[in-house]
Scaffold this motif. Structure first.
Motif, PDB file in Angstrom:
ATOM      1  N   SER A   1     -42.127 -13.245 -74.424  1.00 38.33           N
ATOM      2  CA  SER A   1     -42.826 -12.155 -75.103  1.00 38.33           C
ATOM      3  C   SER A   1     -42.397 -10.804 -74.548  1.00 38.33           C
ATOM      4  O   SER A   1     -42.338 -10.615 -73.332  1.00 38.33           O
TER       5      SER A   1
ATOM      6  N   PRO B   1     -45.201 -17.733 -86.853  1.00 40.57           N
ATOM      7  CA  PRO B   1     -44.909 -18.037 -85.445  1.00 40.57           C
ATOM      8  C   PRO B   1     -44.771 -19.523 -85.143  1.00 40.57           C
ATOM      9  O   PRO B   1     -44.019 -19.904 -84.243  1.00 40.57           O
TER      10      PRO B   1
ATOM     11  N   GLN C   1     -47.138 -12.658 -86.364  1.00 40.68           N
ATOM     12  CA  GLN C   1     -48.386 -12.937 -85.661  1.00 40.68           C
ATOM     13  C   GLN C   1     -49.213 -13.963 -86.430  1.00 40.68           C
ATOM     14  O   GLN C   1     -48.841 -14.377 -87.521  1.00 40.68           O
TER      15      GLN C   1
ATOM     16  N   ASN D   1     -46.955 -20.695 -80.214  1.00 40.39           N
ATOM     17  CA  ASN D   1     -46.134 -19.794 -79.392  1.00 40.39           C
ATOM     18  C   ASN D   1     -45.524 -20.462 -78.170  1.00 40.39           C
ATOM     19  O   ASN D   1     -44.917 -19.791 -77.335  1.00 40.39           O
TER      20      ASN D   1
ATOM     21  N   GLU E   1     -44.277  -8.417 -79.611  1.00 42.49           N
ATOM     22  CA  GLU E   1     -45.686  -8.111 -79.846  1.00 42.49           C
ATOM     23  C   GLU E   1     -45.920  -6.614 -79.718  1.00 42.49           C
ATOM     24  O   GLU E   1     -45.201  -5.925 -78.981  1.00 42.49           O
TER      25      GLU E   1
ATOM     26  N   LYS F   1     -40.440 -13.296 -78.739  1.00 49.09           N
ATOM     27  CA  LYS F   1     -41.569 -12.870 -79.568  1.00 49.09           C
ATOM     28  C   LYS F   1     -41.854 -11.402 -79.290  1.00 49.09           C
ATOM     29  O   LYS F   1     -42.159 -11.027 -78.151  1.00 49.09           O
TER      30      LYS F   1
ATOM     31  N   ASP G   1     -50.167  -9.783 -80.317  1.00 48.45           N
ATOM     32  CA  ASP G   1     -50.406 -10.624 -81.483  1.00 48.45           C
ATOM     33  C   ASP G   1     -51.900 -10.572 -81.800  1.00 48.45           C
ATOM     34  O   ASP G   1     -52.745 -10.787 -80.928  1.00 48.45           O
TER      35      ASP G   1
END
Length: 404
Positions: free
Chosen positions: A69, A16, A11, A64, A33, A31, A39
């Protein structure tokens, strides 16, 4: 990087941003989270970091872009199982979690290697993986800028305060590029040897590398490199055409001509001071260097007589090396930046075309084609389906609080 999968548990920006660069290069970056909070940088309201228009917030888009995600509560065994399933088909695991959090969540090197012995494990950290402060966190403003010497290197002795970083995520962005380069090297090494690497990049190492010339000289001499005081003239005492020179409207022009003797006559012509070319005080390289302060003051006076826009046009034919001191708006509209496609278009979640700075590496003279950053946990269902989970199983993971 097409065909390379990166699994990111990280994060903020420093680490990232590496995933963003790899996504620019074509990698599939997933990603992870936290399923509730996401994040920690989402919605951050610090300085200019909170600037947003609709869903488009540069603070999130910059590090990002191009990712997918998924929301996972890694403390939940079912969610951790999903993570390990993702790791089995990933080439790279990327994290900036602190050692205690990595141990608690079971995402240390040995944990990921049990799931995938060939995975490249990448850690971004503040202080590095060893030493008494390995477990401490930090940001680029504290570690890259302050602790690693940039702040004091940029702060004149008579300044009323320490000079801050010139932009948010300044060291973080360079760090992301550095981590991406390390990952590329590790992928190459694995291809050649079959052995996966553990890659480490810290803000402390990055900052020391950025100030390496000063640090290396200090290691040799034991002396702190001098910083000119605020009250000094623009030119230095050893070369009259190196420095920043103020214009009549309080803007600045930079000259960086290391070969003063070679460029002096051309500079004088552009400053409408041809008389200085044959001036017996400056008519040889040796005299020019010996009287650098005096010559530099004359250069400064010439620049101070005309406005910034005048000099931007006048200096276009200057043979030596010079540059405008651009502000952020001017960088974004710089014709040379635009000609090289260093600013690229991206469509946000509402379908509005925006722009972002591209990552700086181009292949075959082509700018990267980028897509927006994901909304929070936007691709959870898609990623779970790719793992073979049925709709009922996905629903159950949500009911169990494992995913969002």
């Amino acid at each position: 990087m097409s065909g390379v999968r990166v699994l990111e548990v990280a994060q903020f920006t420093f680490t990232p941003a590496a995933g963003a660069v790899l996504a620019d290069w074509g990698a599939d970056v997933i990603k992870v989270e936290h399923a509730v909070t996401g994040d920690a940088q989402r919605g951050l309201q610090i300085g200019t970091g909170g600037i947003a228009q609709g869903s488009f917030q540069p603070l999130m888009e910059h590090p990002n872009r191009g990712k997918r995600s998924i929301g996972l509560v890694l403390e939940n065994p079912a969610a951790r199982q999903v993570l390990l399933e993702l790791a089995r088909d990933s080439d790279v695991f990327l994290t900036n979690f602190l050692p205690g959090a990595r141990r608690r969540l079971g995402i240390e090197v040995e944990d990921l290697r049990l799931a995938n012995p060939d995975i490249i494990y990448v850690r971004g950290s503040a202080h590095g993986p060893r030493g008494p402060e390995a477990g401490r966190g930090g940001y680029d403003s504290s570690i890259f800028w302050s602790r690693s010497g940039s702040a004091m290197g940029a702060t004149p002795p008579d300044s009323p305060r320490v000079i801050d970083m010139p932009a948010g995520a300044y060291g973080d962005s360079m760090g992301g590029m550095t981590i991406a380069g390390g990952i590329a090297a590790a992928l190459f090494a694995r291809h050649r040897t079959g052995t996966p690497s553990v890659v480490d990049v810290s803000l402390l190492a990055l900052g020391a590398w950025a100030t390496a010339l000063s640090v290396n000289n200090a290691l040799l001499t034991g002396d702190v490199p001098p910083v000119p005081p605020l009250t000094s003239a623009s030119a230095n005492g050893f070369n009259p055409i190196i420095g920043n020179f103020r214009t009549s409207d309080n803007r600045w022009i930079n000259l960086t001509m290391l070969q003063a003797g070679r460029y002096w006559a051309d500079v004088c012509r552009h400053l409408d001071r041809e008389d200085l070319i044959e001036d017996e005080r400056f008519d040889s390289a040796e005299k020019l260097m010996a009287r650098a302060t005096e010559a530099g003051q004359l250069v400064a006076e010439a620049f101070a007589a005309k406005p910034y826009a005048y000099w931007l046009e006048k200096l276009q034919t200057l043979e030596g090396q010079w540059a405008p001191n651009n502000n952020a708006v001017e960088v974004g509209q710089d014709p040379q930046v635009r000609a090289n496609q260093y600013i690229v278009p991206v469509v946000d979640a509402e379908g509005t075309e925006r722009e972002l700075v591209a990552s700086p590496v181009q292949f075959d003279e082509c700018a990267p084609t980028i897509s927006r950053a994901p909304q929070f946990a936007e691709h959870t269902d898609d990623v779970l389906r790719e793992l073979g989970r049925t709709e009922d199983e996905i629903l159950q993971l949500k009911i169990d609080g494992a995913v969002t």
